[in-house]
Design an enzyme around this catalytic site. Structure first.
Site, PDB file in Angstrom:
ATOM      1  N   LYS A  25     -13.074  -1.106   6.301  1.00  0.00           N
ATOM      2  CA  LYS A  25     -12.419  -2.122   7.118  1.00  0.00           C
ATOM      3  C   LYS A  25     -12.845  -1.977   8.580  1.00  0.00           C
ATOM      4  O   LYS A  25     -13.383  -2.896   9.164  1.00  0.00           O
ATOM      5  CB  LYS A  25     -10.905  -2.018   6.978  1.00  0.00           C
ATOM      6  CG  LYS A  25     -10.465  -2.335   5.552  1.00  0.00           C
ATOM      7  CD  LYS A  25      -9.139  -1.745   5.226  1.00  0.00           C
ATOM      8  CE  LYS A  25      -8.903  -1.705   3.744  1.00  0.00           C
ATOM      9  NZ  LYS A  25      -8.927  -3.019   3.101  1.00  0.00           N
ATOM     10  N   ASP A  30      -1.590   6.790   5.991  1.00  0.00           N
ATOM     11  CA  ASP A  30      -2.653   5.943   5.449  1.00  0.00           C
ATOM     12  C   ASP A  30      -3.022   4.951   6.554  1.00  0.00           C
ATOM     13  O   ASP A  30      -2.304   3.981   6.800  1.00  0.00           O
ATOM     14  CB  ASP A  30      -2.146   5.213   4.197  1.00  0.00           C
ATOM     15  CG  ASP A  30      -3.167   4.218   3.661  1.00  0.00           C
ATOM     16  OD1 ASP A  30      -4.251   4.087   4.247  1.00  0.00           O
ATOM     17  OD2 ASP A  30      -2.848   3.554   2.644  1.00  0.00           O
ATOM     18  N   TRP A  83       0.813  -1.215   0.000  1.00  0.00           N
ATOM     19  CA  TRP A  83       0.000   0.000   0.000  1.00  0.00           C
ATOM     20  C   TRP A  83       0.841   1.255   0.000  1.00  0.00           C
ATOM     21  O   TRP A  83       0.535   2.219  -0.696  1.00  0.00           O
ATOM     22  CB  TRP A  83      -1.034  -0.034   1.129  1.00  0.00           C
ATOM     23  CG  TRP A  83      -2.098  -1.022   0.776  1.00  0.00           C
ATOM     24  CD1 TRP A  83      -2.317  -2.237   1.352  1.00  0.00           C
ATOM     25  CD2 TRP A  83      -3.022  -0.919  -0.315  1.00  0.00           C
ATOM     26  NE1 TRP A  83      -3.334  -2.891   0.690  1.00  0.00           N
ATOM     27  CE2 TRP A  83      -3.778  -2.109  -0.325  1.00  0.00           C
ATOM     28  CE3 TRP A  83      -3.285   0.049  -1.288  1.00  0.00           C
ATOM     29  CZ2 TRP A  83      -4.789  -2.349  -1.273  1.00  0.00           C
ATOM     30  CZ3 TRP A  83      -4.288  -0.185  -2.233  1.00  0.00           C
ATOM     31  CH2 TRP A  83      -5.015  -1.371  -2.207  1.00  0.00           C
TER      32      TRP A  83
HETATM   33  N1  PMP Z   1      -4.483   1.649   1.807  1.00  0.00           N
HETATM   34  C1  PMP Z   1      -4.604   0.494   2.502  1.00  0.00           C
HETATM   35  C2  PMP Z   1      -3.695   0.261   3.668  1.00  0.00           C
HETATM   36  C3  PMP Z   1      -5.564  -0.437   2.125  1.00  0.00           C
HETATM   37  O1  PMP Z   1      -5.675  -1.592   2.799  1.00  0.00           O
HETATM   38  C4  PMP Z   1      -6.414  -0.164   1.028  1.00  0.00           C
HETATM   39  C5  PMP Z   1      -7.504  -1.106   0.576  1.00  0.00           C
HETATM   40  N2  PMP Z   1      -7.311  -2.420   0.782  1.00  0.00           N
HETATM   41  C6  PMP Z   1      -6.250   1.040   0.330  1.00  0.00           C
HETATM   42  C7  PMP Z   1      -5.279   1.920   0.766  1.00  0.00           C
HETATM   43  C8  PMP Z   1      -7.088   1.388  -0.853  1.00  0.00           C
HETATM   44  O2  PMP Z   1      -8.356   1.692  -0.437  1.00  0.00           O
HETATM   45  P1  PMP Z   1      -9.555   1.940  -1.468  1.00  0.00           P
HETATM   46  O3  PMP Z   1      -9.831   0.638  -2.113  1.00  0.00           O
HETATM   47  O4  PMP Z   1     -10.659   2.461  -0.614  1.00  0.00           O
HETATM   48  O5  PMP Z   1      -9.071   2.958  -2.445  1.00  0.00           O
END
Ligand code: PMP
Length: 365
Positions: free
Chosen positions: A198, A174, A104
């Site tokens: 989440k 994040d 991520w």
């Molecule tokens: N950052 C993290 C740590 C994530 O786990 C996720 C989604 N799994 C995201 C960003 C991306 O999120 P979204 O799908 O809402 O764009």
């Protein structure tokens, strides 16, 4: 009604059952409006009260002072990968620093690099993202627009225990996969952002907590939706907000406050749940091999491997037969991932723990 399994999905993920029951009860008509939450205006009195209550709950849970704005945006956390640099880079701060601890944070860097000359100040790639940096390993550029990091890597299952030191450089986090899992010192942050799906609600809304002085960096020539300052001035209602998702965030935060009793209590329960699973890994003589180094293990996403791909498939399939679902690891790392967010009941983790012990006893050589 269909029997509910224990759902270990990484996201969208399990929600508190009392919240689902309330959504179901009021879906046909809210008592105040005699119409569904899905059918009322984002500018009406009822929804204004809902979004204000969601914000007030978040402020209470995280002790967010007035010097921070709380925004409810769309586009997921991925849009924040772009909005952060769009809003925070300027002539005085043309670049930012990134800490890479897994998929991520790498994704956020990739988007950032489209907008500025970003510096990677630490990359755990050589260790396959099994560990996290100590403060002494981070040389933050004092002129950086911000320092970006991901406090919990959902795929690799590594989680920071505390905030990295960033000096006077705004810290941008994040927090998508561990938002609200414990109290945090909010004053250490410039921005914390987290998609809701989440730990705080359904997909469709992303919560952004931003220090108000940083809003002054947003330039007028940005597209209005992507401008933090415009969003803050409009109270996240510049356009039609994701009303249903915000409504559920309000209920999840009510649940955290009233049924759990706040984030200290939530944290204690989360640590207890994670320990149950990591103890099984540690007592398994290597049958279950955790991905993260012990001191970096995530309390939210427990990631591990079995001795072979066949055993992994068998584990995931047999677990599903016992109503323990969505345990397959992310396609990029394989293995098993048990996501045990706030709303996963202790009983669900106990059931998984017992299954893991039985499975090992039946399958270890
Ligand atoms: N950052 C993290 C740590 C994530 O786990 C996720 C989604 N799994 C995201 C960003 C991306 O999120 P979204 O799908 O809402 O764009």
């Amino acid at each position: 009604m269909t029997q509910r399994a224990y759902n270990f999905s990484a996201g969208p993920a399990v929600l508190p059952e009392p919240v689902l029951a309330e959504v179901q009860r009021d879906l046909m008509a809210l008592p105040s409006d005699k119409a569904s939450i899905l059918e009322i205006s984002h500018r009406g009195k009822t929804f204004k009260e809902i979004i204000a209550a969601a914000e007030a709950n978040l402020r209470k849970l995280l002790q967010i002072p007035d010097s921070y704005a709380v925004l409810f945006l769309q586009g997921g956390s991925r849009l924040q990968f772009s909005m952060v640099p769009m809003n925070l880079l300027d002539e005085g701060h043309p670049s930012a620093d990134y800490v890479l601890t897994g998929s991520w944070s790498k994704n956020s860097l990739k988007e950032g690099q489209k907008l500025g000359d970003m510096r990677i100040i630490w990359d755990g790639g050589d260790d396959n993202y099994t560990r996290l940096p100590a403060d002494a390993e981070l040389q933050v550029d004092p002129r950086a627009a911000y320092l970006h990091y991901c406090c919990n890597e959902t795929i690799h299952g590594v989680q920071f225990r505390s905030e990295p030191a960033s000096g006077d450089v705004p810290l941008v986090c994040d927090a998508s996969s561990d938002f609200l899992y414990k109290p945090i010192p909010i004053e250490r942050y410039g921005i914390v952002y987290a998609c809701a799906q989440k730990n705080s609600g359904p997909a469709g809304v992303t919560i952004v907590v931003i220090r108000k002085d940083l809003l002054e960096r947003s330039r007028d020539n940005l597209p209005s939706y992507l401008n933090y300052k415009v969003q803050a001035e409009a109270g996240s209602l510049m356009n039609t907000a994701p009303t249903f998702a915000i409504y559920v965030v309000r209920m999840v935060t009510d649940w955290l406050l009233n049924e759990i009793g706040g984030l200290e209590k939530m944290y204690a329960q989360n640590q207890k749940k994670a320990k149950m699973l990591y103890d099984v890994l540690d007592a398994s003589d290597g049958f279950y091999a955790g991905h993260a180094q012990p001191e970096c293990r995530s309390v939210m996403n427990v990631v591990f491997r079995l001795p072979s791909d066949e055993l992994t498939k068998k584990f995931v399939a047999e677990a599903a037969e016992h109503d323990l679902t969505n345990l397959g690891g992310h396609r990029s790392v394989g293995g098993v991932r048990a996501s045990i967010y706030n709303a996963m009941p202790v009983a669900g983790v106990e059931t998984l723990r017992d299954f893991m012990i039985r499975f090992r006893d039946a399958n270890a050589k």
